[in-house]
Each structure stands twice: as structure tokens, then as C-alpha cells.
Enzyme design. Structure first.
Site: not given
Ligand SMILES: *[C@@H]1O[C@H](CO)[C@@H](O)[C@H](O)[C@H]1NC(C)=O
Ligand SMILES: *[C@@H]1O[C@H](CO)[C@@H](O)[C@H](O)[C@H]1NC(C)=O
Ligand SMILES: *[C@@H]1O[C@H](CO)[C@@H](O)[C@H](O)[C@H]1NC(C)=O
Length: 324
Positions: A113, A216, A242-243
């Protein structure tokens, strides 16, 4: 092309050509049929937040495992991806950091992202591959390495919040003209490719977690849309970032192992979600990375911290001649 143009005008039927089939790359295994690689995520910070220390240990472990390539689970460049093809962050966060001999291999990367917050097409550009020929980042693609087939899935467009909650951040959605059509087509392609795969090990890589007990947590859109496709097609591992942590969670409904490697630089968030901890085998919120070793009968997953110390190991074996 001409026909497609005519069809678009008359029936709006041209998605097939707009969203081409997933690109495939062949990666040879070692002579003995085995394969090994490292998995790293959430890393590009010009060496800061222990990125350089993690890189050093990757070099050491990469050497001892004689790795074939490196997988990046995305969020390649912080904070906001690259500003363009000539952004010096590419060299400062990648080329000049992962300098060990064993890391001079192909890197296969997806977008995270944060990468979508910059010039997303810069990371996909062939120019970067010229600047550093290890680099290969595409939205979704397949690496066929014989003993294993690896399906790289662009998960950022799945997350609805990035489209609706645009006050804080803006995303570069060129290439994703319609979220709905993009996801639908991608799932179709992934499902088809998985169902046709005859590889001993099927691995899916995305930026966002399906299951995570970290900051998240689970990505609901993936739980709903992607997970059933993986469960129905004998996927062995889902790997993500992501995490900013290292995690291993076993699916309770299938043999899938959820492996988070998102600890390439800034970590230590300290928050572990109390909610769904079913199947949790490892949660470590410091920096580090993961290695994968596969052959026709065995797989070994190992997680390492910033000192290269082993945090967790996971072995699985399969019958040599079974078809799945
Ligand atoms: C670097 O790693 C060490 C050892 O895990 C840790 O104590 C330290 O806080 C880390 N530094 C940063 C900036 O994350
Ligand atoms: C696969 O690796 C395991 C452990 O490293 C080894 O014991 C086994 O003999 C290997 N199998 C094949 C088919 O190479
Ligand atoms: C996994 O297999 C390797 C050999 O490939 C072995 O060295 C290691 O101890 C095994 N780990 C566990 C947890 O069984």
C-alpha cells in the site's frame, strides 16, 4: 487490437485484453531439485531502523542456504513509494543495502500500500531493472520453479479503505480503472493458474495478511475473496508482509500456513491483537526475515531475528509420489 477496439465500443467486452493473463517466469531449481529463498517485507528506509542489520544477516543466511532468489512481500520504499523512475531511494534503499554476495540474485517483488502512494508505475518500470538487474516488481505474476510454483498477487486494490478513506493518503490507481473488475479478473486468473498447477508446493505471495494477530489484523477482503480460492486449490503457504512483524499461523480449515515476513526495517509496534489467536505458532514484533527450503518431499520454514538468530522452525513433509 482493432477488433478489440470495436468490441469495446459496441459491448464493453475488452477486459480480457486490458487485464492480460498473468505473466510467467521460469526459475530453474538446483541440480538436486531443491529450492531455497529468503522472504522479506516492509523494508526500504535507506538502511535505517535496522534495515542494514537485517540485510547483513540475510546475506549470511542466504550464503549458508545457497539461495536461488529473494521474495519481497511489498512496501518496498517508505514512506510513499518512489516519486519516479529516477528516485534515488531505489539505490539508497535497495542496491546499496542488500550488497552481500548471496543476495545478488533475482528479487521477485509485489507492491504494498505504501508503494501505491507514490508513482506506482515507476517500480514496475524496466528502467529499474536496468539500474539493478536483480529487481523485478510486477502487480501480479507467476514464478514457476519446478518443485514450487509461486503466485504473486496484487492485494492492495482489494482493500476498500484505500479507495474510500482518502483524507490522509492518496493512492496512484493508474492501472486499476475499476476496483471491482480488477479484483474479479485477478481472482479468476489466480484460480485458473492454481487449478492448473502441478507443482509439488503451491505458494501465494501478497502484501496484505489474510490472517494476522499484529497491528492491522486479518484483511477481511482477502479472508472473504482470496482465502476460499487458496483453500480450494491445495495451496501450502500464503506469505505476506504489511504487519511489521514475523508470524506463523496455521489455518484451522485447511493445510495452509500463513507466514508474515514484514519486518525488514521499522518494527516493534508492541501490539498483538487479542482477538482471533487460533492456530498461532509464532508472533515476533521485532525485525527479521524468513527462509524457505523445499524439495519434492520436504519443506522447511525458518524465521530469524536481526542477529540472524533462529526464532522458529516449521517442517512439513509430503509423500514423494502423490499428485497433490
Ligand atoms: C534494532 O534491533 C535491536 C535488537 O533487536 C533493538 O533493540 C533496537 O531497538 C532496534 N532498533 C530500531 C531502531 O528498531
Ligand atoms: C528433501 O530434504 C530432506 C531434508 O533436507 C531430505 O531428508 C530428503 O531426502 C530430501 N528429499 C528429496 C526427494 O530430495
Ligand atoms: C526440519 O528439518 C531439518 C532438516 O531439513 C532439521 O535440521 C530440523 O531440525 C527440522 N526441524 C524441526 C522443527 O523438525
Amino acid at each position: 487490437m482493432g477488433l478489440c477496439f470495436v468490441l469495446t465500443i459496441s459491448f464493453g467486452l475488452c477486459f480480457v485484453s486490458i487485464f492480460a493473463e498473468l505473466q510467467r517466469f521460469e526459475h530453474p531449481t538446483k541440480e538436486d531439485g531443491s529450492l531455497s529463498f529468503l522472504v522479506l517485507g516492509d523494508w526500504g528506509r535507506r538502511g535505517a531502523f535496522n534495515q542494514s542489520q537485517v540485510a547483513f544477516q540475510m546475506g549470511r543466511i542466504g550464503e549458508s542456504l545457497d539461495i536461488d532468489f529473494v521474495v519481497s512481500t511489498g512496501d518496498n520504499f517508505y514512506d510513499d513509494g518512489l516519486i519516479g523512475e529516477h528516485d534515488t531511494a531505489f539505490e539508497e534503499s535497495f542496491t546499496k543495502i542488500y550488497t552481500a554476495k548471496s543476495l545478488q540474485k533475482q528479487w521477485y517483488s509485489v507492491l504494498g500500500n505504501h508503494d501505491y502512494r507514490g508513482d506506482v508505475e515507476a517500480q514496475l518500470s524496466p528502467l529499474l531493472r536496468k539500474l539493478d538487474n536483480r529487481w523485478l516488481c510486477l502487480r501480479s505474476f507467476i514464478v514457476n520453479a519446478d518443485v514450487a510454483e509461486i503466485f504473486f498477487v496484487d492485494t492492495t486494490p482489494f482493500v476498500k479503505m484505500y479507495f474510500t478513506d482518502t483524507k490522509e493518503h492518496t493512492y496512484d490507481w493508474r492501472g486499476v480503472p475499476s476496483r471491482k473488475a480488477y479484483i474479479k479478473n485477478l481472482l479468476k486468473e489466480v484460480e485458473l493458474a492454481l487449478s492448473e498447477s502441478t507443482a509439488k508446493w503451491k505458494i501465494v505471495v501478497g502484501h496484505h495478511a489474510i490472517r494476522s494477530v499484529g497491528h492491522h489484523g486479518d484483511t477481511q477482503e482477502l479472508v472473504k475473496r482470496l482465502l476460499p480460492v487458496l483453500q480450494a486449490n491445495n495451496v501450502d503457504f500464503y506469505m505476506n508482509g504489511h504487519d511489521h512483524c514475523l508470524e506463523h499461523i496455521s489455518d484451522t480449515e485447511s493445510p495452509i500456513q500463513f507466514l508474515t515476513s514484514g519486518a525488514g526495517s521499522k518494527a516493534w509496534r508492541g501490539d498483538i491483537k487479542g482477538t482471533n489467536r487460533e492456530g498461532l505458532n509464532l508472533f515476533y514484533d521485532g525485525q527479521g526475515f524468513m527462509s524457505v527450503k523445499l524439495n519434492q518431499s520436504n519443506s522447511e520454514i525458518v524465521f530469524y531475528d536481526v542477529f540472524g538468530k533462529v526464532l522458529h522452525r516449521w517442517n512439513t513433509s509430503k509423500q514423494l509420489h502423490s499428485s497433490v
